[in-house]
Design a protein around this motif. Structure first.
Motif, mmCIF file in Angstrom:
data_model
loop_
_atom_site.group_PDB
_atom_site.id
_atom_site.type_symbol
_atom_site.label_atom_id
_atom_site.label_comp_id
_atom_site.label_asym_id
_atom_site.label_seq_id
_atom_site.Cartn_x
_atom_site.Cartn_y
_atom_site.Cartn_z
ATOM 1 N N THR A 144 0.823 -1.209 0.000
ATOM 2 C CA THR A 144 0.000 0.000 0.000
ATOM 3 C C THR A 144 0.858 1.260 0.000
ATOM 4 O O THR A 144 0.357 2.349 -0.249
ATOM 5 C CB THR A 144 -0.916 0.017 1.237
ATOM 6 O OG1 THR A 144 -0.095 -0.065 2.407
ATOM 7 C CG2 THR A 144 -1.889 -1.147 1.203
ATOM 8 N N ALA A 145 2.146 1.127 0.305
ATOM 9 C CA ALA A 145 3.106 2.241 0.291
ATOM 10 C C ALA A 145 4.470 1.649 -0.034
ATOM 11 O O ALA A 145 4.634 0.427 -0.114
ATOM 12 C CB ALA A 145 3.122 2.944 1.644
ATOM 13 N N ARG A 146 5.461 2.511 -0.212
ATOM 14 C CA ARG A 146 6.801 2.021 -0.545
ATOM 15 C C ARG A 146 7.383 1.248 0.645
ATOM 16 O O ARG A 146 7.471 1.762 1.745
ATOM 17 C CB ARG A 146 7.728 3.161 -0.911
ATOM 18 C CG ARG A 146 9.127 2.679 -1.309
ATOM 19 C CD ARG A 146 10.015 3.823 -1.729
ATOM 20 N NE ARG A 146 9.561 4.424 -2.983
ATOM 21 C CZ ARG A 146 9.963 4.026 -4.189
ATOM 22 N NH1 ARG A 146 10.828 3.046 -4.297
ATOM 23 N NH2 ARG A 146 9.516 4.617 -5.258
ATOM 24 N N GLY A 147 7.768 0.006 0.400
ATOM 25 C CA GLY A 147 8.368 -0.819 1.434
ATOM 26 C C GLY A 147 9.871 -0.638 1.480
ATOM 27 O O GLY A 147 10.490 -0.113 0.552
ATOM 28 N N SER A 148 10.482 -1.092 2.570
ATOM 29 C CA SER A 148 11.939 -1.015 2.683
ATOM 30 C C SER A 148 12.552 -2.342 3.105
ATOM 31 O O SER A 148 13.726 -2.571 2.859
ATOM 32 C CB SER A 148 12.339 0.071 3.680
ATOM 33 O OG SER A 148 11.902 -0.275 4.970
ATOM 34 N N VAL A 149 11.774 -3.211 3.739
ATOM 35 C CA VAL A 149 12.283 -4.486 4.236
ATOM 36 C C VAL A 149 11.303 -5.585 3.873
ATOM 37 O O VAL A 149 10.095 -5.438 4.037
ATOM 38 C CB VAL A 149 12.459 -4.457 5.777
ATOM 39 C CG1 VAL A 149 12.913 -5.807 6.298
ATOM 40 C CG2 VAL A 149 13.437 -3.389 6.182
ATOM 41 N N GLY A 150 11.836 -6.711 3.379
ATOM 42 C CA GLY A 150 11.015 -7.872 3.097
ATOM 43 C C GLY A 150 11.299 -8.976 4.089
ATOM 44 O O GLY A 150 12.451 -9.210 4.446
ATOM 45 N N ASP A 151 10.264 -9.660 4.562
ATOM 46 C CA ASP A 151 10.402 -10.732 5.557
ATOM 47 C C ASP A 151 9.672 -11.978 5.083
ATOM 48 O O ASP A 151 8.676 -11.888 4.377
ATOM 49 C CB ASP A 151 9.759 -10.338 6.900
ATOM 50 C CG ASP A 151 10.443 -9.174 7.562
ATOM 51 O OD1 ASP A 151 11.668 -9.066 7.445
ATOM 52 O OD2 ASP A 151 9.734 -8.376 8.203
ATOM 53 N N VAL A 152 10.165 -13.128 5.531
ATOM 54 C CA VAL A 152 9.407 -14.371 5.445
ATOM 55 C C VAL A 152 9.006 -14.672 6.875
ATOM 56 O O VAL A 152 9.827 -15.043 7.700
ATOM 57 C CB VAL A 152 10.240 -15.524 4.855
ATOM 58 C CG1 VAL A 152 9.402 -16.786 4.778
ATOM 59 C CG2 VAL A 152 10.770 -15.158 3.489
ATOM 60 N N MET A 153 7.723 -14.468 7.191
ATOM 61 C CA MET A 153 7.270 -14.600 8.575
ATOM 62 C C MET A 153 7.253 -16.052 9.018
ATOM 63 O O MET A 153 7.664 -16.359 10.136
ATOM 64 C CB MET A 153 5.894 -13.956 8.748
ATOM 65 C CG MET A 153 5.979 -12.462 8.571
ATOM 66 S SD MET A 153 4.465 -11.505 8.616
ATOM 67 C CE MET A 153 3.234 -12.513 9.265
ATOM 68 N N SER A 154 6.781 -16.960 8.172
ATOM 69 C CA SER A 154 6.736 -18.370 8.545
ATOM 70 C C SER A 154 6.538 -19.226 7.305
ATOM 71 O O SER A 154 6.046 -18.742 6.277
ATOM 72 C CB SER A 154 5.596 -18.644 9.532
ATOM 73 O OG SER A 154 4.359 -18.438 8.893
ATOM 74 N N CYS A 155 6.926 -20.473 7.413
ATOM 75 C CA CYS A 155 6.659 -21.480 6.388
ATOM 76 C C CYS A 155 6.200 -22.737 7.120
ATOM 77 O O CYS A 155 6.794 -23.127 8.122
ATOM 78 C CB CYS A 155 7.901 -21.792 5.564
ATOM 79 S SG CYS A 155 8.352 -20.489 4.401
ATOM 80 N N GLN A 156 5.154 -23.368 6.592
ATOM 81 C CA GLN A 156 4.613 -24.572 7.210
ATOM 82 C C GLN A 156 4.011 -25.458 6.139
ATOM 83 O O GLN A 156 3.810 -25.002 5.019
ATOM 84 C CB GLN A 156 3.572 -24.202 8.261
ATOM 85 C CG GLN A 156 2.455 -23.343 7.739
ATOM 86 C CD GLN A 156 1.664 -22.731 8.867
ATOM 87 O OE1 GLN A 156 2.058 -22.782 10.027
ATOM 88 N NE2 GLN A 156 0.535 -22.139 8.548
ATOM 89 N N PRO A 157 3.744 -26.712 6.462
ATOM 90 C CA PRO A 157 3.169 -27.593 5.450
ATOM 91 C C PRO A 157 1.755 -27.150 5.078
ATOM 92 O O PRO A 157 1.021 -26.618 5.900
ATOM 93 C CB PRO A 157 3.155 -28.965 6.117
ATOM 94 C CG PRO A 157 3.354 -28.724 7.559
ATOM 95 C CD PRO A 157 4.020 -27.406 7.720
ATOM 96 N N VAL A 158 1.401 -27.381 3.824
ATOM 97 C CA VAL A 158 0.060 -27.037 3.354
ATOM 98 C C VAL A 158 -0.920 -28.068 3.903
ATOM 99 O O VAL A 158 -0.661 -29.265 3.883
ATOM 100 C CB VAL A 158 0.004 -27.025 1.808
ATOM 101 C CG1 VAL A 158 -1.419 -26.855 1.321
ATOM 102 C CG2 VAL A 158 0.897 -25.937 1.267
ATOM 103 N N GLY A 159 -2.054 -27.584 4.377
ATOM 104 C CA GLY A 159 -3.106 -28.503 4.838
ATOM 105 C C GLY A 159 -3.118 -28.642 6.253
ATOM 106 O O GLY A 159 -3.146 -29.016 7.195
#
Length: 159
Positions: A144-159
């Motif tokens: 929605t605005a210019r970002g400055s930092v990208g994060d991967v908050m979490s990864c988990q199995p699908v389902g």
């Protein structure tokens, strides 16, 4: 002592009384039979105390191992590689995730501005590559605005 200060010259010969030498006892002396049996000096470890310490140690190691197996190394562990120069409408995030063979990971990506406020999120699905292991992914996150930092908050199995 300085005799000029004393009023009487006989005061120079006076002492505080007869000198007594003092001998100190090395241990306390108690009347016999009054306070029960005295212990020998030195601490002896009793068998129940040693066994209790060993059992507590084994239980602590077992609990630590169980929690490590449950919450330790996960199969879906993400690692941020970087991100491209963001625009006002999107941020491209590059990350790496370990996915087991035959599985698919669902990862939540987030873009933040300079103040740390969240300006965009996106959930992506990452299929495992042939043979399993790490998969490197590049995904865009609408903002929605210019970002400055990208994060991967979490990864988990699908389902």
């Amino acid at each position: 002592m300085d005799s000029a200060i004393l009023a009487d010259p006989d005061d120079n010969k006076r002492t505080r009384g007869p000198q007594v030498s003092e001998t100190r006892a090395t241990t306390s002396v108690y009347p016999p039979g009054r306070y029960g049996r005295r212990r020998q000096p030195g601490r002896r470890w009793s068998l129940p105390l040693v066994l209790a310490a060993i059992v507590c140690g084994v239980v602590a190691i077992g609990v630590s191992w169980a929690y490590y197996q449950k919450f330790g190394q996960t199969d879906y562990s993400p690692e941020i590689v970087g991100w491209n120069e963001p625009t006002d409408a999107q941020m491209v995030i590059k990350f790496r995730v370990r996915v087991p063979v035959g599985e698919t990971a669902s990862c939540m990506l987030r873009a933040r501005d300079y103040q740390g406020y969240e300006v965009g999120t996106r959930a992506v699905q990452v299929p495992a590559r042939a043979g399993g292991g790490e998969v490197e992914v590049t995904e865009s996150v609408p903002t929605t605005a210019r970002g400055s930092v990208g994060d991967v908050m979490s990864c988990q199995p699908v389902g």
